[in-house]
Scaffold this motif. Structure first.
Motif, PDB file in Angstrom:
ATOM      1  N   LYS A  54       0.798   3.988  -3.014  1.00  0.00           N
ATOM      2  CA  LYS A  54       0.454   5.380  -2.711  1.00  0.00           C
ATOM      3  C   LYS A  54       1.494   6.329  -3.294  1.00  0.00           C
ATOM      4  CE  LYS A  54      -0.716   8.445   1.149  1.00  0.00           C
ATOM      5  NZ  LYS A  54      -0.849   8.533   2.633  1.00  0.00           N
ATOM      6  N   SER A  89       0.515   8.961  -6.311  1.00  0.00           N
ATOM      7  CA  SER A  89       0.602  10.393  -5.992  1.00  0.00           C
ATOM      8  C   SER A  89       1.649  11.110  -6.831  1.00  0.00           C
ATOM      9  CB  SER A  89       0.927  10.575  -4.509  1.00  0.00           C
ATOM     10  OG  SER A  89       2.225  10.063  -4.213  1.00  0.00           O
ATOM     11  N   LYS A  92       0.826  -1.210   0.000  1.00  0.00           N
ATOM     12  CA  LYS A  92       0.000   0.000   0.000  1.00  0.00           C
ATOM     13  C   LYS A  92       0.861   1.262   0.000  1.00  0.00           C
ATOM     14  CE  LYS A  92      -4.313  -1.601   2.089  1.00  0.00           C
ATOM     15  NZ  LYS A  92      -5.274  -1.412   3.204  1.00  0.00           N
TER      16      LYS A  92
END
Length: 236
Positions: free
Chosen positions: A179, A183, A175
């Motif tokens: 992320k 991003s 995760k």
């Protein structure tokens, strides 16, 4: 019971394993399949499964003979020496970790239990099913039945604690990396994506790449299933 035989014992073991795989799939690997299978088998032994279920299924003789051959050769063929050299820091950390576990277990463990049990329990902690099997056989050969059982028990208990913890840590790391990618914090070039597709210790060989093997390749006509099994036994 008149209807209980080898086939039914084999099917019961298979069903337990299938349940583990299904739960792992439904939970998106949050719950490891091996952990679920172990729980199903444990509940089965407490309720309806005969204590000799795995032995009656014929899996024990297979696992202690041909199964070990498969594991040894498989582990050896998927390891890439080039990846090992590139990731030498990881290798050194693992070796020092194993050394630390052995030293601490041998000296600290001996303060709390018989040293024979400590010696029998270290391989299952630092290794896996192969090292557990080797230690179990060695203990039985030496007449140390209690140590043999302790080695298997150590491996099983470690699995109950380790598999869920491993799954949790891997999910958290996955995760975190996703992320960063989504991003835009981390941007990978096409070259990096291609390089990352081969990250790990596995030996990845393309169709055009001719890998060097311990035994020379045989003509397709001679490379029959029996020949493959015989070569596997020789390598093992």
């Amino acid at each position: 019971m008149w209807y209980y035989n080898f086939a039914l014992a084999f099917v019961a073991c298979g069903v337990a394993y299938i349940i583990g795989e299904l739960v792992s799939h439904w939970s998106r690997a949050w719950v490891p399949s091996v952990f679920v299978t172990a729980c199903v088998m444990l509940l089965g032994y407490w309720t309806i499964f005969p204590k000799e279920l795995v032995t009656n299924s014929g899996l024990m003789p297979f696992g202690n003979t041909i199964g070990i051959f498969l594991l040894l050769v498989h582990i050896g063929t998927i390891i890439s020496l080039q990846q090992l050299i590139k990731q030498w820091r990881t290798v050194i950390i693992c070796l020092f970790g194993l050394l630390g576990m052995c030293v601490i277990g041998y000296y600290a463990g001996s303060l709390m239990m018989d040293r024979t049990l400590v010696i029998a329990g270290i391989p299952p902690l630092t290794g896996g099913i192969v090292s557990t099997t080797i230690m179990q056989k060695a203990a039985l050969k030496a007449g140390l039945t209690e140590a043999s059982v302790f080695a298997v028990a150590t491996y099983c208990i470690q699995g109950f604690a380790g598999y869920p913890l491993t799954a949790f840590c891997l999910h958290m790391e996955g995760k975190r990396l996703l992320k960063q990618l989504r991003s835009g914090e981390v941007v990978l070039t096409p070259e990096q994506i291609e390089a990352n597709s081969h990250v790990g210790m596995s030996a990845m060989a393309s169709e055009k790449e001719q890998r060097k093997t311990l035994l020379p390749p045989l003509p397709k006509m001679m490379n029959t299933p029996v020949m493959i099994m015989t070569k596997m036994g020789l390598v093992a």
